[in-house]
Design a protein around this motif. Sequence first.
Motif, PDB file in Angstrom:
ATOM      1  N   UNK A 104      -0.185 -13.008   3.017  1.00 27.58           N
ATOM      2  CA  UNK A 104       1.173 -12.752   3.486  1.00 27.58           C
ATOM      3  C   UNK A 104       2.178 -13.595   2.713  1.00 27.58           C
ATOM      4  N   UNK A 105       1.843 -14.861   2.499  1.00 23.55           N
ATOM      5  CA  UNK A 105       2.717 -15.761   1.737  1.00 23.55           C
ATOM      6  C   UNK A 105       2.898 -15.245   0.316  1.00 23.55           C
TER       7      UNK A 105
ATOM      8  N   UNK B 196       0.821  -1.216   0.000  1.00 24.63           N
ATOM      9  CA  UNK B 196       0.000   0.000   0.000  1.00 24.63           C
ATOM     10  C   UNK B 196       0.856   1.268   0.000  1.00 24.63           C
ATOM     11  N   UNK B 197       0.405   2.266  -0.735  1.00 26.18           N
ATOM     12  CA  UNK B 197       1.128   3.529  -0.838  1.00 26.18           C
ATOM     13  C   UNK B 197       0.495   4.650  -0.016  1.00 26.18           C
TER      14      UNK B 197
ATOM     15  N   UNK C 173      -5.536  -5.591   6.916  1.00 29.23           N
ATOM     16  CA  UNK C 173      -5.032  -6.818   7.531  1.00 29.23           C
ATOM     17  C   UNK C 173      -4.873  -7.883   6.449  1.00 29.23           C
ATOM     18  N   UNK C 174      -3.867  -8.743   6.621  1.00 33.83           N
ATOM     19  CA  UNK C 174      -3.590  -9.794   5.641  1.00 33.83           C
ATOM     20  C   UNK C 174      -3.929 -11.157   6.212  1.00 33.83           C
TER      21      UNK C 174
ATOM     22  N   UNK D 286       1.059 -10.079  -5.931  1.00 36.20           N
ATOM     23  CA  UNK D 286       0.090  -9.120  -5.440  1.00 36.20           C
ATOM     24  C   UNK D 286      -0.880  -9.818  -4.488  1.00 36.20           C
ATOM     25  N   UNK D 287      -1.394  -9.086  -3.504  1.00 33.17           N
ATOM     26  CA  UNK D 287      -2.321  -9.698  -2.547  1.00 33.17           C
ATOM     27  C   UNK D 287      -3.767  -9.568  -2.990  1.00 33.17           C
ATOM     28  N   UNK D 288      -4.008  -8.808  -4.044  1.00 30.52           N
ATOM     29  CA  UNK D 288      -5.362  -8.693  -4.580  1.00 30.52           C
ATOM     30  C   UNK D 288      -5.346  -9.177  -6.028  1.00 30.52           C
ATOM     31  N   UNK D 289      -6.142 -10.180  -6.340  1.00 31.34           N
ATOM     32  CA  UNK D 289      -6.146 -10.679  -7.713  1.00 31.34           C
ATOM     33  C   UNK D 289      -6.705  -9.640  -8.685  1.00 31.34           C
ATOM     34  N   UNK D 290      -6.188  -9.627  -9.905  1.00 34.17           N
ATOM     35  CA  UNK D 290      -6.668  -8.701 -10.930  1.00 34.17           C
ATOM     36  C   UNK D 290      -8.081  -9.045 -11.374  1.00 34.17           C
TER      37      UNK D 290
END
Length: 71
Positions: A46-47, A32-33, A40-41, A54-58
């Motif tokens: 986290x893995x 995050x910028x 929270x992850x 990326x933690x959010x899928x496109x």
Amino acid sequence: GRRADRIKGLVWEGDGWLLLYKRLSESRFQWPRSPKEVRALTQQQFRWLMEGLTITPKKSVRTVEPPEYMG
């Protein structure tokens, strides 16, 4: 920091803190910028983050119902 190829983290282990440091050699962390992007992850997210993903899928995979048997 400004370099998105490095990350530090703290993990509480019950008797003290563990300092984590990871540097990716050929990619950048999707971090995050702004304070609005902080969240929270899950363990899986986290893995993914530690693997440089990326933690959010496109695109999200849509749930479908199986077809009824046509016998």
